[in-house]
Structures are given as structure tokens and as C-alpha cells.
Design a protein around this motif. Structure first.
Motif, PDB file in Angstrom:
ATOM      1  N   ASP A   1       0.808  -1.212   0.000  1.00 14.63           N
ATOM      2  CA  ASP A   1       0.000   0.000   0.000  1.00 14.63           C
ATOM      3  C   ASP A   1       0.843   1.264   0.000  1.00 14.63           C
ATOM      4  O   ASP A   1       0.301   2.367   0.012  1.00 14.63           O
ATOM      5  CB  ASP A   1      -0.932  -0.014   1.217  1.00 14.63           C
ATOM      6  N   SER A   2       2.154   1.114   0.010  1.00 13.14           N
ATOM      7  CA  SER A   2       3.039   2.282   0.089  1.00 13.14           C
ATOM      8  C   SER A   2       4.362   1.939  -0.572  1.00 13.14           C
ATOM      9  O   SER A   2       4.679   0.761  -0.800  1.00 13.14           O
ATOM     10  CB  SER A   2       3.268   2.670   1.559  1.00 13.14           C
ATOM     11  N   PRO A   3       5.177   2.960  -0.904  1.00 15.36           N
ATOM     12  CA  PRO A   3       6.500   2.681  -1.474  1.00 15.36           C
ATOM     13  C   PRO A   3       7.368   1.803  -0.580  1.00 15.36           C
ATOM     14  O   PRO A   3       8.119   0.964  -1.076  1.00 15.36           O
ATOM     15  CB  PRO A   3       7.105   4.071  -1.663  1.00 15.36           C
ATOM     16  N   SER A   4       7.254   1.983   0.739  1.00  9.56           N
ATOM     17  CA  SER A   4       8.068   1.140   1.635  1.00  9.56           C
ATOM     18  C   SER A   4       7.637  -0.319   1.553  1.00  9.56           C
ATOM     19  O   SER A   4       8.468  -1.231   1.617  1.00  9.56           O
ATOM     20  CB  SER A   4       7.961   1.658   3.072  1.00  9.56           C
ATOM     21  N   ASP A   5       6.326  -0.563   1.399  1.00  4.02           N
ATOM     22  CA  ASP A   5       5.862  -1.946   1.222  1.00  4.02           C
ATOM     23  C   ASP A   5       6.452  -2.551  -0.046  1.00  4.02           C
ATOM     24  O   ASP A   5       6.901  -3.701  -0.053  1.00  4.02           O
ATOM     25  CB  ASP A   5       4.332  -1.982   1.132  1.00  4.02           C
ATOM     26  N   LEU A   6       6.412  -1.781  -1.145  1.00  2.27           N
ATOM     27  CA  LEU A   6       6.927  -2.299  -2.412  1.00  2.27           C
ATOM     28  C   LEU A   6       8.423  -2.564  -2.330  1.00  2.27           C
ATOM     29  O   LEU A   6       8.916  -3.571  -2.848  1.00  2.27           O
ATOM     30  CB  LEU A   6       6.620  -1.310  -3.537  1.00  2.27           C
ATOM     31  N   LEU A   7       9.161  -1.679  -1.667  1.00  2.00           N
ATOM     32  CA  LEU A   7      10.600  -1.894  -1.507  1.00  2.00           C
ATOM     33  C   LEU A   7      10.880  -3.177  -0.732  1.00  2.00           C
ATOM     34  O   LEU A   7      11.793  -3.937  -1.077  1.00  2.00           O
ATOM     35  CB  LEU A   7      11.230  -0.695  -0.791  1.00  2.00           C
ATOM     36  N   VAL A   8      10.119  -3.421   0.318  1.00  5.59           N
ATOM     37  CA  VAL A   8      10.326  -4.624   1.116  1.00  5.59           C
ATOM     38  C   VAL A   8      10.008  -5.870   0.295  1.00  5.59           C
ATOM     39  O   VAL A   8      10.744  -6.866   0.332  1.00  5.59           O
ATOM     40  CB  VAL A   8       9.458  -4.560   2.387  1.00  5.59           C
ATOM     41  N   LEU A   9       8.919  -5.830  -0.468  1.00  3.64           N
ATOM     42  CA  LEU A   9       8.556  -6.978  -1.296  1.00  3.64           C
ATOM     43  C   LEU A   9       9.623  -7.271  -2.338  1.00  3.64           C
ATOM     44  O   LEU A   9      10.044  -8.425  -2.515  1.00  3.64           O
ATOM     45  CB  LEU A   9       7.209  -6.716  -1.974  1.00  3.64           C
ATOM     46  N   LEU A  10      10.083  -6.232  -3.042  1.00  3.16           N
ATOM     47  CA  LEU A  10      11.117  -6.431  -4.056  1.00  3.16           C
ATOM     48  C   LEU A  10      12.425  -6.888  -3.425  1.00  3.16           C
ATOM     49  O   LEU A  10      13.157  -7.705  -4.003  1.00  3.16           O
ATOM     50  CB  LEU A  10      11.326  -5.131  -4.838  1.00  3.16           C
ATOM     51  N   GLY A  11      12.736  -6.361  -2.246  1.00  8.50           N
ATOM     52  CA  GLY A  11      13.941  -6.817  -1.551  1.00  8.50           C
ATOM     53  C   GLY A  11      13.878  -8.280  -1.178  1.00  8.50           C
ATOM     54  O   GLY A  11      14.875  -8.996  -1.260  1.00  8.50           O
ATOM     55  N   THR A  12      12.692  -8.749  -0.793  1.00  6.45           N
ATOM     56  CA  THR A  12      12.526 -10.167  -0.466  1.00  6.45           C
ATOM     57  C   THR A  12      12.756 -11.041  -1.687  1.00  6.45           C
ATOM     58  O   THR A  12      13.459 -12.058  -1.621  1.00  6.45           O
ATOM     59  CB  THR A  12      11.117 -10.408   0.096  1.00  6.45           C
ATOM     60  N   MET A  13      12.176 -10.654  -2.824  1.00  3.93           N
ATOM     61  CA  MET A  13      12.346 -11.438  -4.046  1.00  3.93           C
ATOM     62  C   MET A  13      13.809 -11.472  -4.476  1.00  3.93           C
ATOM     63  O   MET A  13      14.323 -12.513  -4.915  1.00  3.93           O
ATOM     64  CB  MET A  13      11.472 -10.851  -5.156  1.00  3.93           C
TER      65      MET A  13
END
Length: 892
Positions: free
Chosen positions: A380-392
Motif C-alpha cells: 500500500d506504500s512505497p516502503s511496502d513495495l521496496l520490502v517486497l522487491l527486496g525479499t524477491m
């Protein structure tokens, strides 16, 4: 600490069991000295005779009474006895076959932990485990970004770099030796740092009038050792302990607001460790202070003193902090949130530990991938997307490091997640993420390439299709097909072919070969606009498609091979490119190395042929005017007319030369103009014949034609500059004139040596970079800096000529001519001025338009105007440089 091997013995006893069946004994024992335990490995007793039982005893060698004690018969306990007591019939003693050494039980954060296992026996199945405080089971330690294992005969060293509280706990070294399973262990303590302590808030500004009380919290992770947490000062306050998953929080409720600024301290103490004190400053707003008013929106902001930052907790199931600065004038600033979904953070934490070397990768990687499709819905936010991409990204690195093969369910979960990620809003999510980490798109592409080709062999062939992601895999057996072909359902269809001769070398060793073809939409637009050598600094557009092809043979990636791709019909001049992750210091960039465009023989589309395997796409210049036959025809007709006009000019000079050069000024003017005519005639002829040559840097004739055109066109303008400077010299230095031969020598040097220098520098600078020649013509590359080495000097010369003309007009039109030139000389100077007054604006407009068509998105109209003016320069020189002279028209 490890128990000394001298006093720890394994006691093996053989007990007779009359009438019993075959039995297996595996009775574990626990070391009283805190170091070793063991159990017998699958040993059979004699049939119906006896069973081997192993127990642990600690023996003191300083007292020899143990020999007598062991010589007596031992009676089994009643619980183990049947109808009659059993007696010990044989006895053997075994020492622990190894020692575990630790450099220090107390490891300070940031240090390196070294555990050394020493043995003189043959050992097998050696594993390192970590049992963290509060964990139900130990985790495996294996080489990673923070774990290394070094082995040599008789010694194995486990090293943990940059240790933190996440690496505290009981370290176990498990191995098999002498028929038993052994475990040696050490307990390691890692103190907390101030950065491990979460404070909410970390500083506070409060008005006692509106908020008589407030709350502070101090949270620490569950660690070994255990900490006692307290707040000071604790007067007029109430502390309560709150335990959450993996954390312990001490909440301080201040019931009465202090009268002055106060610093509260969260004190953490553990026996044997230095106390840790974390401060929280509380500023009391006094009367007359500038403040930001109380405000309620989605978050309630209390009255805050100017120059301070207000803080608020994140909503439920989100971790982080929401902050808002109060400006010096008492105006609220923008809200900054670091709130991140707790589930996404938990996955990132697991991936980080796996990447560091802590965990069970074969089991945990599929689990993480299986949770991604559900967790992506929480972004829901840029920080969420960064965390998701970092996990992948981290999971992909773990897969490579641990050589994990994924089942089709894990790959399918990955592709579903990717499809949703590529559909996320660009403005609110992707743009802020790219601003924080420009290489995030490149990292995502590398992760997808890595994970997609990690499908286990038994799940091939595998096909999966969504709107933004399509995957097709195939496992080739010992007999390869003639060619590998695959087609994707895009508009227009994307077709791929790998010729059989590229696959043939892989079939010699009989291993299975898997080919993975992954098509991605929209990801190419999320990559940074980095262009490698040969592509210049222009801006390009991509078709929205990106194709990643991988070949795995015997568990190894095969990167060499020819691949033919058909991206469909494209406008303009496409460039076949691939994404090179190593360019621009690891940030990645587009490169056309090893790729070329080839017109399809059976369709109007353009094919790309590349001689390596990676992620491919095509680039099209955003500002390229499509090929236009009328423009090409207009250029050829204009150049023909220009060449004809220049030949006429040479014929005229042949007839009237003696008449027009009767004085020094006239001689120098017409010599300069004659050289302009010769250079432009040679340049136009070369340019007109260049299309007949094969284009590209591999053609020496094309390279020579481009260099000659560059030099000759520059020489044309430098001779115009020489003419203008001669004019300035005649007008400014009336009584200090140089001789005719001196001026002529300087004009020749300026007219030929300077353009030769510019052309040579451009050749030496841009040819090695692949930015000298254009794609389809024997002329300078307009995408890089080579063309600017021509346009720049031309526009500079036009500017200088304009200044000289302005000065000349003012000089000749002043009332007093007592210091001016003679009448005949004055008429010659006026002829120079008239010619330059016409030619300079025309040439300036011509190349001004030329530069505009390079820098800006241009319609077709400026290209037509530029073509007409540029190809008609010879006509302008004939009329305004030659025939405008009265002596040329009426020779006497």
C-alpha cells in the motif's frame, strides 16, 4: 564451553537378554559437563543374545577407585528388569573424538565469531546448528553473506561476520565418528546495541495545558541474555510490561506532565554486561513558544513546538513510524511514513537470515514464495513495495548460493506475484521507489531470471500465462530438435528461435538441457535509462516487452548461443539490445553488443539476432522521424543543384579571376570564397555518394567517407570564419596591416588545420566507443557526441561572424572616415560584408534547425526546412558570394 575430553568417557555396556528378539539400541545421554552428548548408530546385537546400551558417565582419573567399581557386576534398575536381574557382561570406554573451541563467549556487535572444531578422528555428516533463545528448534548454519566455513585436515572453522543479537544462542557442532552421533556446543552472548532498542517516540514536544499526561515505550527483541528493563525517572508514572511476538516492551505512563524539559532514560541491564541507556527527550511547550496547532486527519497530531518533529505510531499490523515536522514559523510540513506491513517485514527478515547463512533454504524458500501472492495484496506504500522487491531479490540470491531447485508451485507463486507487481501504480508506488533506489528494476529483472530457470527437471515442460508474465520451459533430451522455437501470445506475436547449431555443443555429454523463455510486460519501462557504448545519450522508447532466455545444462547456466527474435513491426530505426547488469557500476544498462538488426525474409517485421543469452528488448528513438522517401529525394535534388551551382561558380572565377583580385582585400576575399566553394563541392560530392557504400563501422570506405565529410564541411565554415576575421583585421588595424602572404598563411592554417584537428579528435574519441558512425548512413552518429563536434564549431563560427558583421557595419557607417580605408578598398570590404550578411544568417538558421531536430521532438516540417537549406548552400554561395560582386557581373 566444551568439556575436556580427558574426563568425559562414553561407557558402552553389553547386556545379555535371554530369549529376546533382535534389538537396536539408541539411548542418548547428556553430558554433565555441558559439552557433548552421543548416541549409538544402528548397531545390532547378536540374535537373542544381548543388546548394546550406551550411557554417559563422568570419570575422575585422579581417583583409581573407579577401576574396582567397574570390575563389579552391575544390576539393572527394576524398571528395566524383567523376571530376573541382568548383569553387565562386557565393558568398553570411548573418549570424545573432538574439541570445540570458541574465541570468546561474549561477542560484541560487529565482531567476528570463530568456532573451531578440532579432531584427530575420521568424522562424517558434520553440521553446524544455532539454537536461538525462544526458538522451538535449531536452525542450520551454512555459507552465506555473513557465514563462512573453512576446512582442512583435522580442523573446521565456523566464522560469523558482523555479528548481532540475531546470532546469539547455543551453537552446536554435530558429527558422526566411531559409530556414534556427537554434539558439541557453546553458548554465545551478544549484547544489544542502542539501535536494537525501539522507542516510541524517540523525542517528544508536548503542551501540559492540552496533554497533562503522555506515554513512552521502549521495546527490545527477545535475546540471550535476558535484560531487565526500567525507566528513569519513574516518579509520578506507572510502568507496565507488554510481551509481543519476539519483542518485550516496557510502557511508561507519565500521569503528571513535568514542569520543565526532561530526559527520560530506558535502562537495560543484564548480569555481567555493561548497562545500556537509551534516552528520550521530552520538551515542554512554554507560554509564548511558537507552535504548530493540534490537527486531526487520518492521524491525530498534538500541539508541537516549532523546530520539532511530531511522531505517531503506525496503524494496526504495520511497523514503523509516522513523522511530521513543525516548521520554524509554526506551519506543519508534509507527513513522512515508514510504516510497512508486518507480514512483508517478516518475510524480508526470513530472507535476510537465509541470505546471511542462517536457516533451512530448501524448506524455507518455497514457503516464502508460496506466501508472496497473498502478501503482495498488502502493498500500500512505497516502503511496502521496496520490502517486497527486496525479499524477491534476496530469495533469488539464496537459490543461487544453495543451488536450490524449485517446484512448479513455487515458480507459479512467483509469477503471480510478479504480474501484480508490474500492474502497480507508477505514480504513487514505482516512481518514489525508483527515486530511492534507481537499480530496483534491474534487481527485480535479475531475480526473475534466476528464479525462473531454477525449475526442477521433473516439472518440465511448464507453461504459465498472465497479462504481464508468460513463461514457457522445455527439457531437451539426449536428442535435440533441429531448432528450438517458441511463440508468445502478444500483439504482435513475439517469436523466438534458437538454431540447432547453437544447442548442438550441449548434447555431447548426454546431460539434460532445459530452456526457459520468460516474457515480461512493463518491466522494461521500470529500468533506468542507462545506455551503453554505441547507443549514445539519446532517449529511447521500448515496446513494453522484455524477453529473458536461459539455458541450463548439467546445473550450469549456458550463456553463449545464437537467438533470433521477432518483436513485430516497429516504426523508425529499432536497436536490438539486451540488459547488461554489469554496466554503470552494477546499476545495469542497455547494450547492443553482440546484437544486430536483420530484416525478416518472409515478413515486413524486423528481427533481432543476438549471440548470447540474457534479457532482450528493442529500443526506438523517441525523436526519430520515420523514413521519408520525399526527404531523401529532396536531399539528392538539393545536393545536385548545389554541386551544379558550385561548378558554375568555379567557371565564373576561371573567367574573371584577374579582374576581381586587383587589390589586397579583394584578393583575400575571393581566395577565401574559392576555398569555401572547393571544400563544399568536395563535401557535397562525398555526401551524395556515401549512400552507395555499405554502412556501419565495419566498412572502411564508409568510415573514410564520414571522416572526409566531417572535415570538408568544417573546412567550409572555417574558411568563412577566416574571411570574417580578415574583414575585422582590415577595419581595426588600418595602420598596422599584415602582408598579403602573412594573412594568406594564417587563413590557410585556420581553414584546414583547425577542422582537421576537430575531425581527428572526434574520430579518436568516439570510434572506440562505437559512437562515431550512424546506423544507416556514412555520417556522424547523432545519438552520441560525435555530431556535436561538427554542429558546435559551426554555430560558434556563425556567432563570431555575426559579431564581426555588427562591428564592420558600425565602423563603415560612422560619419568621419579620415581613418577609414581607401575608396577602392572600401568597396571590396563592402562586398565582403554583403556576402557575409546574407550567408551567415542562412547558415546559422540551417544548423540551428539541425541542432533542434536532434535535441527536441520535432515534426516533419523542421526536417523539410533543414533539408532544403542544408542541401542548397552551394546555390546561396553562387548568388550571394560570387554573382553579388559587381566586378564579377561587369568585369572591366
Amino acid at each position: 564451553m566444551a568439556c575436556p575430553a580427558a574426563s568425559m568417557l562414553l561407557l558402552a555396556m553389553t547386556l545379555p537378554l535371554v530369549g529376546s528378539p533382535i534389538a537396536r539400541a539408541s539411548q542418548p545421554g547428556q553430558s554433565q559437563a555441558g559439552g557433548e552428548s552421543g548416541k549409538q548408530l544402528d548397531q545390532e546385537s547378536g540374535a537373542g543374545e544381548s543388546v548394546l546400551v550406551s550411557v554417559y558417565v563422568e570419570l575422575d582419573f585422579s581417583n583409581e577407585a573407579w577401576l574396582l567399581a567397574l570390575s563389579r557386576a552391575l544390576t539393572l534398575p527394576t524398571a528395566l528388569a524383567s523376571s530376573r536381574p541382568r548383569t553387565l557382561t562386557s565393558l568398553s570406554l570411548t573418549t570424545v573424538p573432538g574439541t570445540l573451541l570458541l574465541n570468546s563467549w561474549l561477542q560484541m556487535p560487529g565482531n567476528t565469531l570463530n568456532l573451531t572444531f578440532l579432531t584427530s578422528h575420521e568424522t562424517t555428516n558434520l553440521n553446524w546448528l544455532l539454537w536461538r533463545p525462544g526458538s522451538p528448534s535449531p536452525v542450520l548454519l551454512q555459507p552465506g553473506s555473513r557465514v563462512s566455513l573453512t576446512s582442512r585436515p583435522g580442523q573446521v572453522v565456523l566464522s560469523i561476520f558482523n555479528i548481532s543479537h540475531e546470532w546469539a544462542g547455543e551453537y552446536q557442532c554435530c558429527f558422526e565418528a566411531q559409530g556414534f552421533r556427537w554434539e558439541l556446543y557453546h553458548v554465545v552472548t551478544v549484547p544489544l546495541q542502542a539501535t536494537d532498542v525501539a522507542r516510541l517516540p524517540d523525542q517528544l514536544s508536548i503542551s501540559c495545558a492540552t496533554s497533562p499526561g503522555f506515554q513512552l515505550s521502549c521495546c527490545i527483541p527477545s535475546t540471550h541474555p535476558t535484560y531487565m528493563v526500567s525507566w528513569s525517572p519513574g516518579d509520578s508514572s506507572k510502568a507496565s510490561l507488554l510481551n509481543t511476538s519476539g519483542h518485550q516492551c516496557l510502557v511508561l505512563d507519565i500521569l503528571h506532565c513535568p514542569a520543565a524539559d526532561t530526559t527520560y532514560t530506558c535502562d537495560l541491564q543484564s548480569p555481567g554486561l555493561t548497562p545500556l541507556r537509551v534516552p528520550v527527550s521530552v520538551t515542554i511547550i512554554q507560554d509564548g513558544d511558537t507552535t504548530c496547532p493540534e490537527e486531526s486527519s487520518s492521524i491525530a497530531w498534538n500541539v508541537t513546538k516549532a523546530g520539532h518533529v511530531a511522531q505517531a505510531p503506525c496503524p494496526l499490523n504495520r511497523t514503523g513510524m509516522v513523522k511530521r515536522a513543525c516548521g520554524p514559523s509554526g506551519a506543519w510540513g508534509p507527513t513522512h511514513s515508514s510504516c510497512t506491513d508486518t507480514g512483508l517485514l517478516a518475510l524480508l527478515h526470513r530472507a535476510r537470515l537465509l541470505r546471511a547463512g542462517q536457516g533451512w533454504p530448501a524448506e524455507e524458500v518455497p514457503q516464502i514464495l508460496a506466501q508472496l501472492p497473498e502478501q503482495v495484496m498488502a502493498v500500500d506504500s512505497p516502503s511496502d513495495l521496496l520490502v517486497l522487491l527486496g525479499t524477491m531479490t534476496l530469495v533469488a540470491k539464496v537459490v543461487v548460493n544453495a543451488r536450490i531447485q524449485l517446484n512448479h508451485s513455487a515458480v507459479e507463486a512467483l509469477l503471480k506475484t510478479t504480474d501484480k507487481v508490474l500492474d502497480m501504480d507508477t505514480g504513487s508506488l514505482w516512481t518514489p521507489v525508483q527515486a530511492q533506489r534507481p537499480s530496483v528494476g534491474s534487481n527485480l529483472l535479475l531475480a526473475l531470471e534466476t528464479l525462473a530457470r531454477s525449475l526442477c527437471p521433473q516439472d518440465h515442460p511448464f507453461s504459465f500465462s498472465l497479462s504481464n508474465v508468460q513463461l514457457q520451459t522445455q527439457l531437451l533430451g539426449p536428442t535435440f530438435p533441429a531448432d528450438y522455437r517458441v511463440s508468445f501470445s502478444t500483439q504482435p506475436p513475439l517469436q523466438v528461435q534458437i538454431p540447432g547449431h547453437s544447442l548442438a555443443p550441449l548434447g555431447h555429454n548426454g546431460t539434460n538441457v532445459s530452456i526457459t523463455s520468460l516474457m515480461l510486460r512493463k518491466l522494461d519501462r521500470l529500468l533506468p535509462s542507462n545506455y551503453g557504448q554505441g547507443l549514445g545519450d539519446s532517449f529511447y522508447a521500448t515496446p513494453g516487452l522484455l524477453l529473458a532466455i536461459s539455458i541450463m545444462a548439467g546445473g550450469q547456466a549456458f550463456n553463449q548461443g545464437e537467438v533470433i527474435m521477432d518483436f513485430g513491426d516497429t516504426d523508425g530505426a529499432p536497436h536490438c539490445v539486451f540488459w547488461d547488469h554489469d554496466l554503470f557500476q552494477g546499476k545495469g544498462g542497455w547494450s547492443d553488443e553482440g546484437c544486430q538488426v536483420q530484416a525478416a525474409s518472409t515478413s515486413p517485421t524486423t528481427q533481432c539476432i543476438c549471440r548470447h543469452l540474457t534479457a532482450f528488448s528493442i529500443l526506438m528513438s523517441r525523436y526519430t522521424v520515420p523514413e521519408n522517401l520525399s526527404l531523401e529525394l529532396l536531399t539528392q535534388v538539393g545536393l545536385g543543384a548545389s554541386i551544379l551551382a558550385l561548378l558554375v561558380c568555379l567557371g565564373v572565377y576561371r573567367l574573371v579571376w584577374r579582374v576581381v583580385v586587383r587589390n589586397k582585400v579583394a584578393y583575400l576575399r575571393h581566395v577565401a570564397l574559392l576555398n569555401v566553394v572547393l571544400c563544399l563541392l568536395a563535401a557535397d560530392t562525398c555526401f551524395l555518394g556515401a549512400p552507395l557504400l555499405p554502412p556501419g563501422p565495419q566498412s572502411p570506405l564508409c568510415l573514410a567517407a564520414a571522416f572526409l565529410c566531417h572535415f570538408l564541411y568544417l573546412a567550409t565554415f572555417f574558411w568563412m570564419l577566416a574571411q570574417a576575421l580578415m574583414l575585422a583585421h582590415q577595419l581595426l588595424f588600418v595602420f598596422h596591416q599584415l602582408s598579403k602572404h602573412s594573412v594568406l598563411s594564417l587563413m590557410v592554417a585556420l581553414g584546414y588545420l583547425c577542422p582537421m584537428g576537430f575531425a581527428g579528435v572526434a574520430l579518436g574519441l568516439y570510434l572506440p566507443r562505437g559512437q562515431y558512425l550512424g546506423e544507416r548512413a556514412c555520417w556522424l552518429d547523432g545519438r552520441g557526441g560525435a555530431l556535436y563536434t561538427f554542429v558546435g564549431p559551426v554555430l560558434a563560427i556563425v556567432g563570431v561572424n555575426g559579431l564581426v558583421l555588427t562591428m564592420a557595419v558600425l565602423k563603415l557607417l560612422r560619419p568621419s572616415l579620415s581613418e577609414g580605408p581607401q575608396v577602392e578598398k572600401r568597396h571590396a570590404l563592402l562586398g565582403v560584408i554583403k556576402a557575409l550578411l546574407v550567408l551567415t544568417p542562412i547558415f546559422g538558421l540551417t544548423w540551428g534547425l539541425g541542432l533542434a531536430t536532434l535535441l527536441e521532438e520535432a515534426s516533419i516540417v523542421p526536417h523539410y526546412i533543414f533539408t532544403i537549406l542544408n542541401s542548397s548552400q552551394g546555390v546561396f554561395i553562387l548568388f550571394f558570394g560570387c554573382l553579388m560582386d559587381k566586378k564579377v557581373r561587369l568585369p572591366t
